[in-house]
Design a protein around this motif. Structure first.
Motif, short mmCIF file in Angstrom:
data_model
loop_
_atom_site.label_atom_id
_atom_site.label_comp_id
_atom_site.label_asym_id
_atom_site.label_seq_id
_atom_site.Cartn_x
_atom_site.Cartn_y
_atom_site.Cartn_z
N LYS A 112 40.48 32.67 40.82
CA LYS A 112 39.10 33.04 40.50
C LYS A 112 38.93 33.01 38.98
N TYR A 161 37.44 36.20 32.95
CA TYR A 161 38.49 36.86 33.72
C TYR A 161 39.11 35.84 34.67
N TYR A 162 40.43 35.87 34.70
CA TYR A 162 41.17 34.86 35.47
C TYR A 162 42.11 35.56 36.43
N LEU A 163 41.98 35.25 37.72
CA LEU A 163 42.87 35.79 38.75
C LEU A 163 43.68 34.68 39.38
N HIS A 207 46.66 34.34 42.49
CA HIS A 207 47.42 34.99 43.56
C HIS A 207 48.00 33.90 44.45
N TYR A 244 40.54 43.58 43.81
CA TYR A 244 41.36 42.59 44.54
C TYR A 244 42.83 43.02 44.49
N ASP A 245 43.52 42.89 45.63
CA ASP A 245 44.94 43.24 45.68
C ASP A 245 45.59 42.49 46.84
N LEU A 259 50.84 37.92 41.61
CA LEU A 259 49.42 38.16 41.37
C LEU A 259 49.26 38.62 39.92
N VAL A 279 46.05 39.09 36.68
CA VAL A 279 44.65 39.01 36.23
C VAL A 279 44.67 39.08 34.71
N THR A 302 37.62 43.39 40.61
CA THR A 302 38.41 44.50 40.07
C THR A 302 39.27 45.17 41.14
#
Length: 653
Positions: A56, A69-71, A73, A28-29, A151, A153, A26
């Motif tokens: 991720k 949940y899919y990230l 970047h 992550y940046d 990026l 999510v 949550t």
């Protein structure tokens, strides 16, 4: 077969307990102030490269609903004018109305200046061909040497039944970091492909979850443009599927056995009297034949001409309603065909598979991704029927579903109870004996040496014919004439036809008869005069041929759509006393051999009897897949047809 899989997916999802919790990334940046980013030395000369990619996927549960949940970047180095042009729009790979938790993009220029893209920079365009809206970030000020960073999510439905994650791109990736995160009480089966390392478990668990990670560096780009290849089968990828739930003892979840059992029961219900009468009435309208394959063809043709396939139709699952409304979705079509075959005593098996050019079927990994399409297989004739393909008729079906594995589902009786069992088998494509094209061409020079008269009969079989035959039933007469003219121009050197007729066009001939095109034309464009000689481009009459260039080192093995065969005969009628040179150019013999067989070939020979020259050519491709080691031999066979095109005969009176 998304609708058919729904029940099985819900079963798998129900195995997850209710344990509401947040996902682990949550916070992550990206780096707030990146400054000038250092480019690794080996990538400074690349036209385009991915410097860093983080992905991720995390499985969680909120209330009674499992969530994923899919990230994503990525930092992409744009280092050529072409790359700048390709990337001045960043297309957003999700619908704007999906659960988007974060969506950011920025450009880092070579001098360190940062251009942050805002929501106002998101534009919309419509893909008219597919009828969908596309969204993208419009980038102003992008220049060579810049880095595009993005990026996002997403909150999604979980991929429990099977998912493929591709870990390679068209352009090189300097560093890749992938993580798959899920609750400890679950067990996932996973598999790595094409050089991907097995994932490593992070012992520092996250909120009672298991973290599987794959890290890699210096991953070569895998081009999407190599001709005659199947990138999807060769890209680096990793698959996962839910296998067990330790919390409730469920095991072997999402297995093919479970799928076959549930499907058979659902697709073979006890019909009501109303349904049975509707089936009987429909069967009475189907022409009868003593030939098994012809009878199957008649069933298929009747269904496809009577029932419109609508994949978005809400399921009613009443055969009488299907036949009355004349519409059906995937599930309903499957049920209808099974009911008709049962009534008519036609033995069949339902074969679930995938498009080998999208998600190749792995017989050793039971992923429901491999069950997105289906065919019927008929043991008596050893051929397949494609229910969802309007233009196909047995023995033809979409070639991407063939030369692939499939789950063959059939009924088997145990102690008086019939249930569905599934066995993995190989789906053979129709051979080159079915897709066999013939060309019979006469070039008559006897009346006017400077303006040859050409007569040609082009016969297309199997998968070649299916490119032409259905068109007549889907366009008006004027457009059909234009379509035929475009085909003919391939053989006439763009000259107008004097006559152009066809035989066996229309859906009623698909899979039964070859498509035939008869044409005559003035071949003056095939002849040039050079001094006292006449130069005849005789090789052009077989039609323009592709030439396979390979400017860089070949990476992928060859894979073609389907086996096919060509037999060509060209007769040149000479004026009395005329002489012809360069005939030896038609002596050609190229082959590609492996596994102890000649798998493809291009051979040509000629003979002259009096004033008639006859050129005979055979070209065939028996195999669908050719190993990388055989590429050069294959390329010579392919290019031989282009060389044949270039042969010019010298004719003197």
């Amino acid at each position: 077969m998304k609708r058919l899989l729904l029940a099985a997916v819900l079963i798998a999802a129900s195995c997850l307990p209710v344990m509401a919790q947040d996902y682990s990334f949550t916070t992550y940046d990206w780096v707030a102030k990146p400054g000038v980013i250092s480019i690794p030395e080996k990538y400074k000369t690349e036209k385009e490269a991915i410097l860093d990619r983080h992905v991720k996927i995390e499985l969680s549960v909120a209330g009674n609903v499992a969530k994923q949940y899919y990230l994503f970047h990525e930092q992409r180095f744009v280092n050529s004018p072409d790359a700048v042009e390709r990337n001045n729009r960043i297309y957003i790979p999700f619908n704007m109305d999906e659960s988007v938790l974060a969506n950011k993009a920025r450009v880092i220029l070579p001098n360190g200046k940062v251009i942050v893209l805002k929501s106002d920079d998101i534009k919309e365009e419509v893909d008219e061909e597919r009828g969908v809206k596309l969204h993208y970030f419009a980038i102003n000020g992008l220049e060579q040497g810049a880095i595009i960073e993005r990026l996002f999510v997403l909150e999604e439905g979980p991929e429990l039944k099977g998912k493929t994650v591709r870990l390679q791109a068209e352009y090189p990736i300097a560093a890749l970091d992938f993580q798959f995160i899920y609750p400890k009480h679950l067990k996932f089966k996973t598999k790595s492909y094409n050089g991907v390392a097995e994932p490593v478990e992070d012992t520092a668990s996250v909120n009672e979850k298991i973290v599987l990670g794959i890290k890699d560096t210096d991953i070569d780009g895998l081009s999407e443009d190599e001709a005659y290849s199947n990138r999807s089968a060769n890209v680096r990828m990793w698959r996962y599927k839910l296998q067990a739930n330790y919390a409730n003892g469920a095991n072997n979840i999402n297995s093919f056995k479970e799928f076959a059992t549930n499907l058979y029961e659902r697709m073979n219900p006890e019909f009501s009297k109303k349904d049975q009468k509707a089936i009987d009435d429909f069967v009475a309208q189907i022409p009868k034949s003593s030939d098994p394959e012809e009878q199957i063809w008649q069933v298929e043709n009747k269904v496809k001409k009577s029932i419109n396939y609508n994949r978005f139709l809400e399921s009613r699952e009443k055969v009488a309603d299907i036949l009355t409304s004349k519409q059906a979705n995937q599930t309903e079509l499957l049920m209808l065909y099974l009911a008709l075959f049962k009534k008519m005593g036609i033995e069949n098996q339902v074969v679930f598979t995938s498009d080998r050019e999208s998600v190749p079927f792995d017989r050793d990994f039971e992923s429901y991704e491999n069950l997105d399409d289906f065919l019927f297989y008929f043991p008596a004739v050893k051929h397949y029927l494609a229910p969802l393909s309007v233009e196909c008729r047995i023995p033809l079906f979409p070639t991407g579903l063939g030369h692939n594995n499939g789950l063959f589902v059939k009924g088997k009786t145990f102690a008086g109870v019939t249930m569905g069992i599934g066995e993995i088998g190989f789906i053979e494509l129709p051979g080159s004996d079915i897709t066999h094209d013939y060309q019979d061409i006469t070039i008559d020079l006897t009346k006017d040496l400077e303006s040859p008269h050409v007569t040609a009969k082009m016969t297309y079989g199997g998968n070649s014919a299916i490119s032409f035959q259905p068109v007549k039933d889907f366009v008006d007469a004027d457009n059909y004439k234009k379509f035929l003219k475009q085909i003919a121009e391939n053989y006439t050197a763009q000259a107008e036809c004097e006559s152009l007729t066809t035989e066996n066009d229309g859906l009623d001939n698909v899979g039964r008869k070859p498509f035939i095109m008869n044409l005559t034309f003035d071949g003056k464009d095939l002849m040039q005069k050079a001094g006292g000689n006449h130069l005849l481009s005789a090789g052009l009459v077989i039609g323009r041929q592709m030439e396979l260039y390979q400017e860089t080192t070949r990476v992928l093995p060859v894979e073609i759509d389907y086996p096919h065969y060509y037999t060509r005969t060209i007769r040149v009628l000479l004026p009395k006393g005329a002489k012809v040179k360069n005939l030896e150019k038609f002596d050609m013999d190229y082959t590609c051999e492996f596994d102890g067989k000649t798998q493809c070939a291009f051979t040509s020979k000629w003979k002259q009897e009096g004033d008639v020259v006859t050129i005979e050519n055979v070209e065939y491709y028996h195999a669908v897949k050719y190993p990388l080691a055989s590429f050069e031999a294959y390329r010579k066979v392919i290019n031989a047809a282009a060389d044949f095109n270039k042969v010019v005969l010298v004719v003197t009176e």
